[in-house]
Design a protein around this motif. Sequence first.
Motif, short mmCIF file in Angstrom:
data_model
loop_
_atom_site.label_atom_id
_atom_site.label_comp_id
_atom_site.label_asym_id
_atom_site.label_seq_id
_atom_site.Cartn_x
_atom_site.Cartn_y
_atom_site.Cartn_z
N HIS A 1 8.21 -3.78 -1.51
CA HIS A 1 9.15 -4.34 -0.54
C HIS A 1 9.57 -3.24 0.42
CE1 HIS A 1 12.56 -2.58 -2.79
NE2 HIS A 1 13.30 -2.86 -1.72
N CYS B 1 13.73 -4.82 -5.51
CA CYS B 1 13.14 -6.16 -5.55
C CYS B 1 12.99 -6.70 -6.97
CB CYS B 1 11.78 -6.17 -4.84
SG CYS B 1 10.51 -5.13 -5.59
N CYS C 1 9.69 1.82 -2.58
CA CYS C 1 8.92 0.78 -3.26
C CYS C 1 7.72 0.32 -2.41
CB CYS C 1 9.82 -0.41 -3.56
SG CYS C 1 8.96 -1.77 -4.37
N CYS D 1 11.56 -1.47 -9.99
CA CYS D 1 12.18 -1.33 -8.68
C CYS D 1 13.55 -2.01 -8.72
CB CYS D 1 11.32 -1.97 -7.60
SG CYS D 1 12.17 -1.96 -6.00
ZN ZN Z 1 10.73 -3.08 -4.67
#
Ligand code: ZN
Length: 154
Positions: free
Chosen positions: A37, A58, A34, A55
């Motif tokens: 994050h 997150c 990702c 995602c």
């Molecule tokens: Zn993420």
Amino acid sequence: MTQTDDIKQRIDLVDLVQGYVKLNQAGTNWKARCPFHNEKTPSFMVSREKQIWHCFGCGRGGDAFSFIQEIEGMDFPETLRFLAERAGVELTRDDPKLRTQKTLAFDVNAFAAKVYNRILLEHEKAQPARDYCARRELSPETIETWQLGYAPES
Ligand code: ZN
């Protein structure tokens, strides 16, 4: 069909995301670590079929617009312009969504740049400036490309 839908139809989310993140195909989806994050194992997924991203780490997700807003830090009108250009869609100028303080400032700035650039290239009062540019070996093409400008005393 709205302009947003028109743009979405012409853009492939997988291609768009690939410009920022290296995606690997996993079945019908594409995945990567990702970009929003910190993670060691990929939980960022993109679906070509549904044209959505998500995602599982997150919880962020959405469509092409939300992806660009997140990754470029753009507001909606900026994103709309950015993706319209990419999609080759001409935006209707009187769309109120395009008239924010920020985009207005960009327009004014671009207009001013064009005016001073034209003056440098064509105005008789700009002859000393053109001579100076010639001494610095700046060609008219360079002046045009980099939108160099000249503001006469007046
Ligand atoms: Zn993420």
